[in-house]
Design a protein around this motif. Structure first.
Motif, short mmCIF file in Angstrom:
data_model
loop_
_atom_site.label_atom_id
_atom_site.label_comp_id
_atom_site.label_asym_id
_atom_site.label_seq_id
_atom_site.Cartn_x
_atom_site.Cartn_y
_atom_site.Cartn_z
N CYS A 295 0.83 -1.22 0.00
CA CYS A 295 0.00 0.00 0.00
C CYS A 295 0.86 1.26 0.00
O CYS A 295 0.54 2.24 -0.68
CB CYS A 295 -0.93 0.00 1.20
SG CYS A 295 -2.27 -1.22 1.09
N PRO B 246 -3.98 -2.91 -3.56
CA PRO B 246 -4.75 -1.73 -3.96
C PRO B 246 -5.24 -1.86 -5.40
O PRO B 246 -4.48 -2.26 -6.29
CB PRO B 246 -3.75 -0.58 -3.83
CG PRO B 246 -2.74 -1.07 -2.84
CD PRO B 246 -2.63 -2.54 -3.08
N ASN C 262 -9.39 -2.57 -1.97
CA ASN C 262 -8.32 -3.51 -1.60
C ASN C 262 -8.86 -4.91 -1.75
O ASN C 262 -9.77 -5.31 -1.02
CB ASN C 262 -7.88 -3.28 -0.15
CG ASN C 262 -7.07 -2.01 -0.01
OD1 ASN C 262 -6.01 -1.89 -0.61
ND2 ASN C 262 -7.58 -1.07 0.77
#
Length: 404
Positions: A285, A329, A385
């Motif tokens: 991330c 992501p 996500n």
């Protein structure tokens, strides 16, 4: 004849001034000594512990201490402090409860450590480094900022000393480096550094911390047992704190570049793959944010940016390759594609052409992985996500060998 007489008089006056001055500076010895004595006598006779908390620093004494700090940027003044035990006095003030006293005192030591000619002597005295490291327990940003600057100067001087070609200095440098790395490998020290990164929001403190960690991780290469001195820095708790510090500084160019040097060297030389499971999701991330909010915000990419982009790409590839993550992501693939295009279009000179090629290879591997996950139905662009099955990740990378 008159001109010659005048020149002689001026020369005598200059010699007289030098005799009364500290080294080659124009600071009068008596004036410097008077300031030191005034500060010393004050702390000998004044307690800073009161029922209502630490005593406020007297304005006059603060001014004198600031003067002594300012002039210590001069190498000859710092040598004067070292020769006459002034450094020892200021190290004792590290334990004073007044935070401003601590800040100025470590500031003076930091200026002294900076001077390459004085550094080996200071390094031989264990209490200098030991007491500096104790200040990592403080919660005061101005003090912590200088502590990390001081530690960076330690590391920078050791790096230069170890890389000198003089054979006579090799053993000395090796001995000093061994001592430094042992102090920095203590669990309590590593824990305190981690706590700063995990809780501090001061950007300048984090920048100095990142600068220090980047040079520390390079110094580990000169130790005969890198894993021994880096061990506590590879623990889950410390890594989580380092990632928190990075999150706080996304967009801060110099800070992020130093953090990424540290993180790259850990992934490349120190971390076992089973460690990735605890940090991979968070790391992926952050790498995505660095691409989106940092790299892709560059107006252009040049040779100075290549190392940073390489480090991001390498760490990202490691995390994806491990399969030890819970989500990716959703926009990572598009950001990777954009970054790939930016690097391809970058006007890089021939000397750095191989670096550019290595980055493109890393990005391509990560991008192909994400494409394969999509084809297998394990990711979806519609979710923020998205979970990915670990077995699919591992199987994909069994077919690749990558050499750096």
């Amino acid at each position: 004849m008159e001109q010659k007489h005048t020149d002689t008089d001026l020369q005598r006056l200059e010699e007289l001034a030098r005799d009364a001055a500290v080294g080659s500076t124009m600071y009068d010895k008596r004036w410097v000594i008077e300031n030191i004595l005034a500060v010393g006598r004050h702390f000998q006779t004044t307690s800073y512990i009161t029922e209502d908390g630490p005593r406020e620093l007297d304005d006059t004494i603060e001014e004198k201490m600031m003067t002594l700090w300012d002039i210590s940027v001069e190498e000859d003044v710092s040598k004067f402090y070292l020769d006459y035990g002034v450094l020892d006095f200021f190290i004792e003030l590290f334990s004073n409860p007044n935070l401003r006293v601590k800040e100025i005192s470590i500031g003076i030591m930091t200026n002294m450590v900076f001077h390459e000619s004085l550094f080996p002597t200071i390094m031989e005295t264990d209490k200098c480094l030991e007491n500096c490291l104790k200040l990592l327990e403080e919660k005061d940003s101005p003090t912590l900022l200088i502590v990390f600057r001081c530690l960076h100067s330690y590391g920078y001087n050791l790096f230069n000393l170890i890389n000198k070609n003089e054979d006579s200095q090799k053993e000395v440098a090796k001995s000093l480096l061994e001592k430094f790395l042992i102090f920095l490998s203590l669990h309590s020290v590593v824990q305190n550094i981690g706590m700063v990164m995990g809780s501090c929001t001061n950007k300048t403190v984090l920048q100095n911390c990142a600068r220090f960690l980047s040079i520390l991780s390079e110094l580990w290469d000169f130790h005969e047992d890198r894993r021994k001195v880096s061990h506590h820095y590879t623990g889950e708790q410390f890594l989580q704190c380092a990632l928190e510090g990075m999150k706080e500084c996304v967009g801060e160019d110099k800070t992020e570049k130093h953090f990424m040097i540290f993180l790259y060297l850990l992934f490349q030389r120190d971390l076992e793959k089973d460690m990735y499971s605890s940090i991979s999701t968070q790391t992926i991330c952050i790498m995505e944010r660095l691409l989106k909010e940092h790299v892709l915000e560059y107006s252009s990419i040049d040779e100075h940016d290549l190392e940073f982009i390489f480090n991001i790409s390498y760490v990202l590839k490691c995390c994806l390759e491990s399969g030890e993550f819970s989500s990716i992501p959703a926009n990572l693939k598009s950001f990777l594609k954009d970054a790939e295009g930016r690097v391809e279009r970058a006007d890089i000179d021939e000397e750095h052409a191989e670096n550019k090629k290595s980055i493109l290879t890393l990005i391509s591997l990560s991008f192909n992985f994400l494409e394969t996950c999509n084809q297998n139905g394990n990711t979806s662009e519609s979710t923020e996500n998205t979970p990915v099955h670990n077995n699919s990740t591992r199987n994909f990378y069994l077919n690749f060998e990558f050499y750096l």
